[in-house]
Design a protein around this motif. Structure first.
Motif, PDB file in Angstrom:
ATOM      1  N   GLY A  67       0.720  -1.091   0.040  1.00 52.92           N
ATOM      2  CA  GLY A  67       0.111  -0.070   0.057  1.00 52.92           C
ATOM      3  C   GLY A  67       0.942   1.314  -0.044  1.00 52.92           C
ATOM      4  O   GLY A  67       0.535   2.290  -0.748  1.00 52.92           O
ATOM      5  N   VAL A  68       1.852   1.364   0.980  1.00 49.23           N
ATOM      6  CA  VAL A  68       2.657   2.406   1.038  1.00 49.23           C
ATOM      7  C   VAL A  68       3.567   2.722  -0.615  1.00 49.23           C
ATOM      8  O   VAL A  68       3.693   3.525  -1.067  1.00 49.23           O
ATOM      9  N   GLY A  69       3.972   1.452  -0.975  1.00 50.49           N
ATOM     10  CA  GLY A  69       4.504   1.482  -2.108  1.00 50.49           C
ATOM     11  C   GLY A  69       3.691   1.919  -3.513  1.00 50.49           C
ATOM     12  O   GLY A  69       4.169   2.635  -4.272  1.00 50.49           O
ATOM     13  N   VAL A  70       2.524   1.497  -3.336  1.00 53.82           N
ATOM     14  CA  VAL A  70       1.414   2.019  -4.420  1.00 53.82           C
ATOM     15  C   VAL A  70       1.326   3.314  -4.471  1.00 53.82           C
ATOM     16  O   VAL A  70       1.282   4.237  -5.606  1.00 53.82           O
ATOM     17  N   VAL A  71       1.038   3.977  -3.448  1.00 54.46           N
ATOM     18  CA  VAL A  71       0.450   5.335  -3.006  1.00 54.46           C
ATOM     19  C   VAL A  71       1.825   6.279  -3.597  1.00 54.46           C
ATOM     20  O   VAL A  71       1.570   7.235  -4.191  1.00 54.46           O
ATOM     21  N   LEU A  72       3.062   5.906  -2.995  1.00 53.08           N
ATOM     22  CA  LEU A  72       4.128   6.746  -3.156  1.00 53.08           C
ATOM     23  C   LEU A  72       4.719   6.602  -4.828  1.00 53.08           C
ATOM     24  O   LEU A  72       5.083   7.561  -5.325  1.00 53.08           O
ATOM     25  N   THR A  73       4.587   5.356  -5.382  1.00 49.66           N
ATOM     26  CA  THR A  73       4.843   5.212  -6.625  1.00 49.66           C
ATOM     27  C   THR A  73       3.868   6.112  -7.437  1.00 49.66           C
ATOM     28  O   THR A  73       4.354   6.488  -8.627  1.00 49.66           O
ATOM     29  N   ALA A  97      -4.338   4.692   1.210  1.00 47.50           N
ATOM     30  CA  ALA A  97      -3.674   5.275   2.473  1.00 47.50           C
ATOM     31  C   ALA A  97      -4.425   5.174   3.621  1.00 47.50           C
ATOM     32  O   ALA A  97      -3.902   4.828   4.732  1.00 47.50           O
ATOM     33  N   ALA A  98      -5.619   5.421   3.696  1.00 47.31           N
ATOM     34  CA  ALA A  98      -6.482   5.166   4.567  1.00 47.31           C
ATOM     35  C   ALA A  98      -6.551   3.740   5.297  1.00 47.31           C
ATOM     36  O   ALA A  98      -6.556   3.604   6.630  1.00 47.31           O
ATOM     37  N   CYS A  99      -6.670   2.801   4.291  1.00 47.23           N
ATOM     38  CA  CYS A  99      -6.698   1.465   4.918  1.00 47.23           C
ATOM     39  C   CYS A  99      -5.360   1.048   5.300  1.00 47.23           C
ATOM     40  O   CYS A  99      -5.468   0.316   6.266  1.00 47.23           O
ATOM     41  N   VAL A 100      -4.228   1.600   4.889  1.00 47.06           N
ATOM     42  CA  VAL A 100      -2.996   1.134   5.436  1.00 47.06           C
ATOM     43  C   VAL A 100      -3.015   1.636   6.933  1.00 47.06           C
ATOM     44  O   VAL A 100      -2.641   1.079   7.937  1.00 47.06           O
ATOM     45  N   ALA A 101      -3.507   2.936   7.149  1.00 48.86           N
ATOM     46  CA  ALA A 101      -3.505   3.382   8.565  1.00 48.86           C
ATOM     47  C   ALA A 101      -4.477   2.672   9.346  1.00 48.86           C
ATOM     48  O   ALA A 101      -3.985   2.413  10.543  1.00 48.86           O
ATOM     49  N   GLY A 102      -5.485   2.349   8.731  1.00 53.29           N
ATOM     50  CA  GLY A 102      -6.432   1.539   9.420  1.00 53.29           C
ATOM     51  C   GLY A 102      -5.786   0.005  10.019  1.00 53.29           C
ATOM     52  O   GLY A 102      -6.167  -0.408  11.039  1.00 53.29           O
ATOM     53  N   LEU A 103      -4.878  -0.561   9.186  1.00 55.30           N
ATOM     54  CA  LEU A 103      -4.223  -1.650   9.372  1.00 55.30           C
ATOM     55  C   LEU A 103      -3.392  -1.590  10.672  1.00 55.30           C
ATOM     56  O   LEU A 103      -3.325  -2.451  11.458  1.00 55.30           O
TER      57      LEU A 103
END
Length: 107
Positions: A67-73, A97-103
């Motif tokens: 998720g971090v990689g996808v958003v930044l890429t 990004a919200a889902c990553v924070a939720g995890l």
């Protein structure tokens, strides 16, 4: 500390993706620097993921890393004008990004 390592490793995923993009577009010896950046960052990114997985459950760690990689890429691609920055794309990336924070919160 494992979460910081995981976020940094996800950011390095974006670095290697951008370096791979640059290497694929360069010619001759101009490929050496982006290829070296790709190699170093992919190894560091994967190693950081492996370290984080010693503490964080595998599914959560992998989802956050990707998720971090996808958003930044995707952000890199929009800034570099490789992809269009549409409202829909930005909204959906914000959702990732919200889902990553939720995890992180749910872990």
């Amino acid at each position: 500390m494992p979460w910081a390592m995981l976020i940094l490793s996800g950011a390095l995923e974006a670095v290697w993706a951008a370096a791979l993009h640059r290497a694929s577009r360069a010619a001759g010896s101009r490929r050496l620097v982006p290829a070296a950046v790709f190699l170093v960052s992919v190894l560091a990114s994967t190693a950081g993921l492996a370290v984080a997985m010693q503490t964080i459950p595998v599914g959560t760690a992998y989802a956050v890393w990707v998720g971090v990689g996808v958003v930044l890429t995707s952000a890199y691609a929009m800034i570099a004008k490789v992809e269009r920055a549409t409202a829909g794309r930005i909204l959906l990336l914000a959702g990732i990004a919200a889902c990553v924070a939720g995890l992180k919160v749910a872990a």
